[in-house]
Design a protein around this motif. Sequence first.
Motif, PDB file in Angstrom:
ATOM      1  N   LEU A   8      57.806 -18.918  30.143  1.00  0.00           N
ATOM      2  CA  LEU A   8      58.311 -19.819  29.112  1.00  0.00           C
ATOM      3  C   LEU A   8      57.728 -21.186  29.420  1.00  0.00           C
ATOM      4  N   TYR A   9      57.311 -21.881  28.375  1.00  0.00           N
ATOM      5  CA  TYR A   9      56.667 -23.184  28.536  1.00  0.00           C
ATOM      6  C   TYR A   9      57.563 -24.273  27.979  1.00  0.00           C
ATOM      7  N   PHE A  10      57.630 -25.420  28.689  1.00  0.00           N
ATOM      8  CA  PHE A  10      58.488 -26.523  28.278  1.00  0.00           C
ATOM      9  C   PHE A  10      57.686 -27.822  28.218  1.00  0.00           C
ATOM     10  N   ASP A  11      58.036 -28.670  27.247  1.00  0.00           N
ATOM     11  CA  ASP A  11      57.385 -29.980  27.131  1.00  0.00           C
ATOM     12  C   ASP A  11      58.105 -30.996  28.018  1.00  0.00           C
ATOM     13  N   ALA A  12      57.707 -32.249  27.915  1.00  0.00           N
ATOM     14  CA  ALA A  12      58.270 -33.302  28.771  1.00  0.00           C
ATOM     15  C   ALA A  12      59.755 -33.532  28.531  1.00  0.00           C
ATOM     16  N   HIS A  13      60.269 -33.102  27.377  1.00  0.00           N
ATOM     17  CA  HIS A  13      61.688 -33.269  27.059  1.00  0.00           C
ATOM     18  C   HIS A  13      62.506 -32.020  27.382  1.00  0.00           C
ATOM     19  N   GLY A  14      61.854 -31.023  27.975  1.00  0.00           N
ATOM     20  CA  GLY A  14      62.545 -29.792  28.319  1.00  0.00           C
ATOM     21  C   GLY A  14      62.721 -28.843  27.152  1.00  0.00           C
ATOM     22  N   GLU A  15      62.025 -29.120  26.056  1.00  0.00           N
ATOM     23  CA  GLU A  15      62.096 -28.254  24.883  1.00  0.00           C
ATOM     24  C   GLU A  15      61.086 -27.120  25.028  1.00  0.00           C
ATOM     25  N   THR A  16      61.473 -25.924  24.605  1.00  0.00           N
ATOM     26  CA  THR A  16      60.581 -24.778  24.651  1.00  0.00           C
ATOM     27  C   THR A  16      59.383 -25.005  23.740  1.00  0.00           C
ATOM     28  N   MET A  17      58.212 -24.690  24.253  1.00  0.00           N
ATOM     29  CA  MET A  17      56.983 -24.820  23.470  1.00  0.00           C
ATOM     30  C   MET A  17      56.510 -23.436  23.042  1.00  0.00           C
ATOM     31  N   GLU A  18      56.137 -23.333  21.776  1.00  0.00           N
ATOM     32  CA  GLU A  18      55.558 -22.097  21.268  1.00  0.00           C
ATOM     33  C   GLU A  18      54.331 -22.462  20.467  1.00  0.00           C
ATOM     34  N   SER A  19      53.244 -21.789  20.753  1.00  0.00           N
ATOM     35  CA  SER A  19      51.986 -22.062  20.079  1.00  0.00           C
ATOM     36  C   SER A  19      51.073 -20.872  20.298  1.00  0.00           C
ATOM     37  N   PRO A  20      50.233 -20.557  19.326  1.00  0.00           N
ATOM     38  CA  PRO A  20      49.267 -19.474  19.545  1.00  0.00           C
ATOM     39  C   PRO A  20      48.344 -19.755  20.733  1.00  0.00           C
ATOM     40  N   ALA A  21      48.186 -21.028  21.089  1.00  0.00           N
ATOM     41  CA  ALA A  21      47.326 -21.398  22.212  1.00  0.00           C
ATOM     42  C   ALA A  21      47.965 -21.082  23.566  1.00  0.00           C
ATOM     43  N   LEU A  22      49.280 -20.865  23.587  1.00  0.00           N
ATOM     44  CA  LEU A  22      49.983 -20.572  24.834  1.00  0.00           C
ATOM     45  C   LEU A  22      50.177 -19.064  24.963  1.00  0.00           C
ATOM     46  N   ALA A  23      49.636 -18.488  26.013  1.00  0.00           N
ATOM     47  CA  ALA A  23      49.755 -17.050  26.229  1.00  0.00           C
ATOM     48  C   ALA A  23      51.194 -16.695  26.569  1.00  0.00           C
ATOM     49  N   THR A  24      51.828 -15.941  25.715  1.00  0.00           N
ATOM     50  CA  THR A  24      53.192 -15.505  25.992  1.00  0.00           C
ATOM     51  C   THR A  24      53.243 -14.003  26.223  1.00  0.00           C
ATOM     52  N   LYS A  25      52.075 -13.368  26.308  1.00  0.00           N
ATOM     53  CA  LYS A  25      52.024 -11.927  26.533  1.00  0.00           C
ATOM     54  C   LYS A  25      52.660 -11.571  27.852  1.00  0.00           C
ATOM     55  N   GLY A  26      53.100 -10.346  27.947  1.00  0.00           N
ATOM     56  CA  GLY A  26      53.682  -9.879  29.187  1.00  0.00           C
ATOM     57  C   GLY A  26      52.616  -9.509  30.198  1.00  0.00           C
ATOM     58  N   PHE A  27      52.945  -9.702  31.443  1.00  0.00           N
ATOM     59  CA  PHE A  27      52.074  -9.309  32.544  1.00  0.00           C
ATOM     60  C   PHE A  27      52.725  -8.113  33.218  1.00  0.00           C
ATOM     61  N   PRO A  28      51.936  -7.167  33.737  1.00  0.00           N
ATOM     62  CA  PRO A  28      52.528  -5.963  34.321  1.00  0.00           C
ATOM     63  C   PRO A  28      53.257  -6.191  35.643  1.00  0.00           C
ATOM     64  N   THR A  29      52.874  -7.247  36.378  1.00  0.00           N
ATOM     65  CA  THR A  29      53.520  -7.515  37.668  1.00  0.00           C
ATOM     66  C   THR A  29      53.750  -9.015  37.834  1.00  0.00           C
ATOM     67  N   GLN A  30      54.637  -9.364  38.753  1.00  0.00           N
ATOM     68  CA  GLN A  30      54.867 -10.767  39.059  1.00  0.00           C
ATOM     69  C   GLN A  30      53.594 -11.402  39.587  1.00  0.00           C
ATOM     70  N   SER A  31      52.849 -10.672  40.400  1.00  0.00           N
ATOM     71  CA  SER A  31      51.604 -11.197  40.953  1.00  0.00           C
ATOM     72  C   SER A  31      50.608 -11.526  39.844  1.00  0.00           C
ATOM     73  N   ASP A  32      50.492 -10.666  38.842  1.00  0.00           N
ATOM     74  CA  ASP A  32      49.580 -10.933  37.721  1.00  0.00           C
ATOM     75  C   ASP A  32      50.003 -12.189  36.970  1.00  0.00           C
ATOM     76  N   ALA A  33      51.304 -12.349  36.743  1.00  0.00           N
ATOM     77  CA  ALA A  33      51.811 -13.528  36.043  1.00  0.00           C
ATOM     78  C   ALA A  33      51.512 -14.791  36.850  1.00  0.00           C
ATOM     79  N   GLU A  34      51.754 -14.740  38.152  1.00  0.00           N
ATOM     80  CA  GLU A  34      51.524 -15.905  38.993  1.00  0.00           C
ATOM     81  C   GLU A  34      50.028 -16.210  39.136  1.00  0.00           C
TER      82      GLU A  34
END
Length: 71
Positions: A8-34
């Motif tokens: 989940l991505y947050f801006d400077a005000h702590g608001e959730t950011m959603e944009s096609p430019a931000l990858a929100t796809k799932g990763f298969p493992t925690q290591s892949d996400a990190e």
Amino acid sequence: MSSDWTWLYFDAHGETMESPALATKGFPTQSDAENYLGESWRDLLAAGVESVTLRHGDGVVYGPMSLRAPE
């Protein structure tokens, strides 16, 4: 419940950011996400993302975590 690891991505005000430019796809493992974050944090910061939270399915693993270095 989904088994995907996602960011989940947050801006400077702590608001959730959603944009096609931000990858929100799932990763298969925690290591892949990190690994994705480790490779992409500069681009995310340039896109206005200030902090992130790692989720696994519906639960929060950790975060919010700032993308900026401690001062």
